[in-house]
Write a protein that holds these residues in place. Structure first.
Motif, PDB file in Angstrom:
ATOM      1  N   PHE A  52       0.843  -1.186   0.000  1.00 17.41           N
ATOM      2  CA  PHE A  52       0.000   0.000   0.000  1.00 17.41           C
ATOM      3  C   PHE A  52       0.881   1.240   0.000  1.00 17.41           C
ATOM      4  O   PHE A  52       1.965   1.231   0.580  1.00 17.41           O
ATOM      5  N   LYS A  53       0.390   2.314  -0.643  1.00 19.44           N
ATOM      6  CA  LYS A  53       1.174   3.546  -0.752  1.00 19.44           C
ATOM      7  C   LYS A  53       1.318   4.272   0.575  1.00 19.44           C
ATOM      8  O   LYS A  53       2.343   4.885   0.835  1.00 19.44           O
ATOM      9  N   THR A  54       0.262   4.234   1.377  1.00 14.46           N
ATOM     10  CA  THR A  54       0.318   4.916   2.668  1.00 14.46           C
ATOM     11  C   THR A  54      -0.063   3.949   3.778  1.00 14.46           C
ATOM     12  O   THR A  54      -0.738   2.940   3.545  1.00 14.46           O
ATOM     13  N   ARG A  55       0.352   4.297   4.970  1.00  8.96           N
ATOM     14  CA  ARG A  55       0.037   3.441   6.105  1.00  8.96           C
ATOM     15  C   ARG A  55      -1.454   3.494   6.425  1.00  8.96           C
ATOM     16  O   ARG A  55      -2.039   2.499   6.852  1.00  8.96           O
ATOM     17  N   SER A  56      -2.086   4.639   6.181  1.00 12.95           N
ATOM     18  CA  SER A  56      -3.520   4.731   6.451  1.00 12.95           C
ATOM     19  C   SER A  56      -4.318   3.849   5.483  1.00 12.95           C
ATOM     20  O   SER A  56      -5.347   3.284   5.871  1.00 12.95           O
ATOM     21  N   LEU A  57      -3.864   3.717   4.240  1.00 11.70           N
ATOM     22  CA  LEU A  57      -4.525   2.791   3.308  1.00 11.70           C
ATOM     23  C   LEU A  57      -4.374   1.347   3.784  1.00 11.70           C
ATOM     24  O   LEU A  57      -5.298   0.541   3.677  1.00 11.70           O
ATOM     25  N   ALA A  58      -3.210   1.018   4.307  1.00 11.46           N
ATOM     26  CA  ALA A  58      -2.983  -0.328   4.846  1.00 11.46           C
ATOM     27  C   ALA A  58      -3.882  -0.576   6.051  1.00 11.46           C
ATOM     28  O   ALA A  58      -4.495  -1.648   6.174  1.00 11.46           O
ATOM     29  N   THR A  59      -3.987   0.409   6.921  1.00  8.65           N
ATOM     30  CA  THR A  59      -4.847   0.284   8.101  1.00  8.65           C
ATOM     31  C   THR A  59      -6.299   0.079   7.690  1.00  8.65           C
ATOM     32  O   THR A  59      -6.995  -0.784   8.237  1.00  8.65           O
ATOM     33  N   HIS A  60      -6.741   0.852   6.708  1.00  7.55           N
ATOM     34  CA  HIS A  60      -8.120   0.747   6.233  1.00  7.55           C
ATOM     35  C   HIS A  60      -8.390  -0.645   5.632  1.00  7.55           C
ATOM     36  O   HIS A  60      -9.447  -1.239   5.882  1.00  7.55           O
ATOM     37  N   ALA A  61      -7.457  -1.166   4.859  1.00  4.54           N
ATOM     38  CA  ALA A  61      -7.619  -2.497   4.262  1.00  4.54           C
ATOM     39  C   ALA A  61      -7.705  -3.578   5.335  1.00  4.54           C
ATOM     40  O   ALA A  61      -8.514  -4.506   5.232  1.00  4.54           O
ATOM     41  N   VAL A  62      -6.896  -3.460   6.381  1.00  3.94           N
ATOM     42  CA  VAL A  62      -6.936  -4.441   7.467  1.00  3.94           C
ATOM     43  C   VAL A  62      -8.280  -4.356   8.185  1.00  3.94           C
ATOM     44  O   VAL A  62      -8.897  -5.385   8.497  1.00  3.94           O
ATOM     45  N   GLU A  63      -8.765  -3.141   8.415  1.00  2.00           N
ATOM     46  CA  GLU A  63     -10.056  -2.973   9.096  1.00  2.00           C
ATOM     47  C   GLU A  63     -11.206  -3.552   8.286  1.00  2.00           C
ATOM     48  O   GLU A  63     -12.163  -4.080   8.847  1.00  2.00           O
ATOM     49  N   LEU A  64     -11.124  -3.458   6.955  1.00  2.00           N
ATOM     50  CA  LEU A  64     -12.189  -3.984   6.094  1.00  2.00           C
ATOM     51  C   LEU A  64     -12.099  -5.496   5.888  1.00  2.00           C
ATOM     52  O   LEU A  64     -12.960  -6.085   5.246  1.00  2.00           O
ATOM     53  N   GLY A  65     -11.055  -6.127   6.399  1.00  3.23           N
ATOM     54  CA  GLY A  65     -10.913  -7.576   6.267  1.00  3.23           C
ATOM     55  C   GLY A  65     -10.282  -8.005   4.961  1.00  3.23           C
ATOM     56  O   GLY A  65     -10.397  -9.165   4.570  1.00  3.23           O
ATOM     57  N   ARG A  66      -9.622  -7.090   4.275  1.00  7.26           N
ATOM     58  CA  ARG A  66      -8.966  -7.430   3.010  1.00  7.26           C
ATOM     59  C   ARG A  66      -7.576  -7.996   3.227  1.00  7.26           C
ATOM     60  O   ARG A  66      -6.895  -8.361   2.276  1.00  7.26           O
ATOM     61  N   VAL A  67      -7.153  -8.051   4.482  1.00  5.18           N
ATOM     62  CA  VAL A  67      -5.862  -8.622   4.842  1.00  5.18           C
ATOM     63  C   VAL A  67      -6.114  -9.692   5.898  1.00  5.18           C
ATOM     64  O   VAL A  67      -6.752  -9.425   6.915  1.00  5.18           O
ATOM     65  N   LEU A  68      -5.637 -10.891   5.630  1.00  2.82           N
ATOM     66  CA  LEU A  68      -5.776 -11.990   6.579  1.00  2.82           C
ATOM     67  C   LEU A  68      -4.389 -12.428   7.023  1.00  2.82           C
ATOM     68  O   LEU A  68      -3.458 -12.496   6.213  1.00  2.82           O
TER      69      LEU A  68
END
Length: 125
Positions: A17-33
């Protein structure tokens, strides 16, 4: 170099992810397991963990090799993980399929405009 770090920080440092906030958002949405389990952004990741990342149309399944908390070059980021053979094969077949047919709606972000709808109707006929 430490033994563990937050999963959102690792995803950002590994350049998924380009930014850490995008990574955080993806983890919160369950797109990262992590190890086939949903986790929170502050969950620790360590070498040997299996991470599944879904970003757009692509899905990576990688094993964590090393932990870096700072974002470096792409060459350094690629040393942080190793993609599984199944994931590589799946991504290659998806790329091959996209080469021959691309879903018209995949290029539209959000709600289609009048022009987008006309183009979609034109592509169907």
């Amino acid at each position: 170099m430490t033994d563990t770090t937050r999963i959102d920080k690792w995803l950002w440092a590994a350049r998924f992810f380009k930014t850490r906030s995008l990574a955080t958002h993806a983890v919160e949405l369950g797109r990262v397991l992590q190890n086939e389990q949903r986790v929170k952004p502050a969950h620790s990741v360590k070498p040997g963990d299996l991470i599944q990342v879904t970003h757009g149309e692509q899905t990576w399944e990688v094993q964590v090799v090393r932990i870096l908390e700072m974002r470096g070059s792409a060459a350094v980021a690629q040393t942080m993980y190793q993609e599984t053979p199944d994931s590589q094969a799946r991504r290659l077949t998806q790329a091959e399929n996209r080469k021959y047919y691309r879903e018209p709606a995949a290029a539209i972000q959000g709600r289609p405009t009048k022009r987008d709808r006309r183009q979609l109707d034109f592509d169907r006929h």
